[in-house]
Design a protein around this motif. Structure first.
Motif, PDB file in Angstrom:
ATOM      1  N   PHE A  54       0.834  -1.196   0.000  1.00 49.37           N
ATOM      2  CA  PHE A  54       0.000   0.000   0.000  1.00 49.37           C
ATOM      3  C   PHE A  54       0.871   1.249   0.000  1.00 49.37           C
ATOM      4  O   PHE A  54       2.084   1.171   0.239  1.00 49.37           O
ATOM      5  N   SER A  55       0.241   2.396  -0.237  1.00 47.63           N
ATOM      6  CA  SER A  55       0.992   3.653  -0.307  1.00 47.63           C
ATOM      7  C   SER A  55       1.508   4.050   1.063  1.00 47.63           C
ATOM      8  O   SER A  55       0.989   3.609   2.092  1.00 47.63           O
ATOM      9  N   LYS A  56       2.480   4.928   1.057  1.00 50.06           N
ATOM     10  CA  LYS A  56       3.032   5.403   2.320  1.00 50.06           C
ATOM     11  C   LYS A  56       1.980   6.237   3.063  1.00 50.06           C
ATOM     12  O   LYS A  56       1.870   6.157   4.294  1.00 50.06           O
ATOM     13  N   VAL A  89      -1.241   5.991   3.274  1.00 51.99           N
ATOM     14  CA  VAL A  89      -2.263   5.243   4.003  1.00 51.99           C
ATOM     15  C   VAL A  89      -1.678   4.612   5.265  1.00 51.99           C
ATOM     16  O   VAL A  89      -2.364   4.435   6.269  1.00 51.99           O
ATOM     17  N   LEU A 107      -2.046   6.734   8.500  1.00 53.84           N
ATOM     18  CA  LEU A 107      -3.343   7.000   9.128  1.00 53.84           C
ATOM     19  C   LEU A 107      -3.597   6.021  10.252  1.00 53.84           C
ATOM     20  O   LEU A 107      -3.265   4.845  10.156  1.00 53.84           O
ATOM     21  N   ARG A 108      -4.179   6.532  11.326  1.00 48.48           N
ATOM     22  CA  ARG A 108      -4.499   5.679  12.467  1.00 48.48           C
ATOM     23  C   ARG A 108      -5.606   4.715  12.074  1.00 48.48           C
ATOM     24  O   ARG A 108      -6.566   5.111  11.409  1.00 48.48           O
ATOM     25  N   SER A 109      -5.495   3.512  12.573  1.00 47.49           N
ATOM     26  CA  SER A 109      -6.461   2.506  12.142  1.00 47.49           C
ATOM     27  C   SER A 109      -7.795   2.645  12.841  1.00 47.49           C
ATOM     28  O   SER A 109      -8.476   3.652  12.717  1.00 47.49           O
ATOM     29  N   SER A 118      -2.796  12.302   5.852  1.00 45.82           N
ATOM     30  CA  SER A 118      -2.965  11.615   4.568  1.00 45.82           C
ATOM     31  C   SER A 118      -2.166  12.320   3.468  1.00 45.82           C
ATOM     32  O   SER A 118      -1.970  11.766   2.390  1.00 45.82           O
TER      33      SER A 118
END
Lengths: 397, 397
Positions: free
Chosen positions: A4-6, A8, A11-13, A133
């Motif tokens: 996945f991208s850096k 994403v 971001l906090r889950s 983001s």
């Protein structure tokens, strides 16, 4: 396994999602959400306004609109903002899919990965996630009772690597509930002039004041539009009509508008025409003004009920603001307290709130917590606050 | 002077806006937009459905909803998609603010600046701008009458630096109007297996088929959900209810859903509850099915009118598809023709379209143009096509 991208990964889950799940449990009194009361929405007014529209306008509600917003809403909203003294003629207005999108577009317009972004500490979580983001390096600057601490802002500004944005919510701050003083705003303006740092002034709650005498203090920095600062003013229909319409706006200089429009085109093409038509009718009918006047009184009542309950039940070592508007009360517990642990106990008792670290740009500082009174009756408040007070006493003595 | 982000500098400026300004001039017949006909929207049905909802649902329309979508719409839409054979149980559905947002979220989930992304040549402009705003390095792979040219796809896949995404619109392609063959889809699947490249399958137009016998060919790749390929299926209410509601969706594997949900939270918190409530009622009432059946017939009529006009007026050296569904006819002019110059002449005559280079990932190839028949009466078509044919003859002989 996909890579996945850096962005994403920054971001906090599921923290917020878990909290919202708790908050929606019918057996738990929630002071967690920043949601307006369901009982307060102008359902009937909007339904009548829609059915009285002509066929052509109704059809337009189903159609794509221009990316910056439906011309009719841009016009009526300009009038609404101009009455607050905002410089709509020398700036440009962009309708966004909630003011969350306004923050996201500004982030994407200004921030390259690793860029420094200055925010208040504590800070609105939606802004934190918009900046994260865009892979911003976040720097929190503490607030006191009058606003951002200017000396600390100055330190950040003087650093060699220029910050790309400063984000503030001066009017009934989320989560800290504070209202900036006039003097602090003046100092802030002087400090920013010449720094070449754009200012995002988030005014989602300013209409919800409880005291007429605060109106001068609520005058946006944007209404001064100080020379040599690009002020990006953001606002929202979420608190003065309904967040489910997903409508917000930004009022910004022409060059910034142009960039944000391009990003918006790539993000969602345009804001919902359907709800833009409704908001436009709500403004033009004049019903928005009487509606806001009504909810102001209602939130004031809820805030008073919460303050009364806190006064009665909280131990004296807990400090908090007495709100003059907006949705929130911010509790500060003794240094070293852990609001997350307190929350776990409160949830067992049947009440929930948001722990302070959620609003910390670094996700650490946790001897604070946010209570919302916006979506609770005085009865729920009277029942829920003692549960939280008991949890605090249990852990903090 | 502000410094803007690198991402925003990659987006094309006012091209589309200028075109839309032209397209909205009442004195010009526009074949430019991909907008459904205003006269076709189910205005009355939706108004009735809303007024018959219970008070609690109406209030929920004004409130924030969960980021992935309102549970009731997720349920009804799952049923709608399951009837098409889509694997809703082994994947997860995310409601987006138009399918443009689905593309934007997928871009942000997968793409870091400079990453290679494979698209069709020509390609839907909204996808190009979503990928550009994530700073993708775009590589166009030509399509023929059956779909993506597999040999050329294979070349791209074999390159050392792995592509991060492949984006296709196999069902009534925008702009090329083509419908992928069953064989080509099978080849595509075999080619992708083992490549570790996620596939975005954009199905915004699949419901708008003109011939029952095409239904098998319209079966999404996602309905097979081939092993070893992460198929991200996107769809939209824009063409089967109204784009002004800003509602689309993605059906994706769990791990991808989780990432896209996080990005969505930072982008606009949630999709409009108001229009989600309307779309949910539209599906549950069964009215969506009869509505789609009706617009299919209407678009078929408009497509036939345009094909008839093209047959009558175009010089024989112009090639085009006879549409079997969707909104578009794609004209190919002799090598070296410049559709932008043709458009300038056509605009003077009173008709407008979109020049081919808009859909070229490199923004160059321009001996092609897109005509939309979706928002025009047969009379407007009969009047506008000769203007365009004359402009072509004037420049191409």
């Amino acid at each position: 396994m996909q890579r996945f991208s850096k962005a994403v990964s920054l971001l906090r889950s599921s923290e917020i999602r878990d909290l919202m799940t708790l908050a929606s449990r019918p057996d738990i009194i929630s002071f967690a959400g920043g949601m307006p009361g369901n009982d307060l929405f102008p359902v009937q007014e909007i339904e009548e306004l829609f059915s009285n529209l002509d066929e052509k306008t109704k059809q337009a509600a189903f159609q794509y609109g221009p990316t910056p917003g439906l011309p009719s809403l841009l016009e009526s909203l300009s009038g609404f903002l101009e009455r607050k003294g905002l410089p709509v003629k020398s700036n440009r207005l962009l309708i966004t899919t909630g003011s969350q999108q306004a923050l996201s577009l500004l982030a994407k317009t200004f921030i390259d990965p690793g860029d420094r972004v200055l925010v208040e500490q504590p800070c609105f979580i939606g802004a934190l996630s918009a900046f994260r983001s865009s892979e911003a390096a976040l720097h929190g600057i503490p607030v006191d009772r009058e606003g951002l601490v200017i000396d600390l802002l100055n330190e950040e500004i003087r650093k060699k690597e220029r910050a790309r944005l400063l984000y503030i919510t001066p009017y009934f701050h989320n989560p800290a509930g504070l209202l900036y003083s006039k003097e602090r705003k003046a100092e802030l303006i002087r400090t920013l002039q010449g720094s070449n740092i754009p200012l995002i002034e988030d005014d989602a709650y300013g209409d919800l004041y409880f005291h007429e005498e605060d109106r001068e203090r609520l005058q946006p920095i944007k209404s001064i539009d100080p020379e040599d600062i690009d002020v990006c003013y953001t606002g929202s229909f979420s608190k003065i009509l309904g967040p489910g319409l997903r409508l917000g706006w930004m009022l910004v200089p022409e060059a910034i508008h142009e960039k944000c429009e391009l990003i918006k085109q790539s993000a969602d093409a345009c804001s919902p025409s359907f709800t833009q038509v409704l908001a436009d009718a709500f403004i033009r009918s004049g019903k928005i003004d009487s509606y806001i006047a009504g909810v102001r009184q209602e939130y004031k009542k809820r805030a008073s009920a919460m303050v009364a309950a806190l006064k009665e039940h909280l131990p004296s070592y807990v400090h908090y603001n007495e709100p003059r508007g907006g949705f929130y009360i911010w509790l500060t517990l003794p240094e070293g307290s852990d609001a997350t642990e307190i929350m776990k106990i409160a949830v067992k008792g049947g009440a929930v709130f948001v722990a302070g670290k959620t609003f910390d740009p670094e996700g650490k500082k946790n001897n604070t917590l946010r209570l919302s009174y916006c979506n609770n009756t005085p009865e729920q408040i009277a029942e829920g606050i003692p549960i939280i007070a008991a949890a605090i006493r249990l852990l903090c003595g």
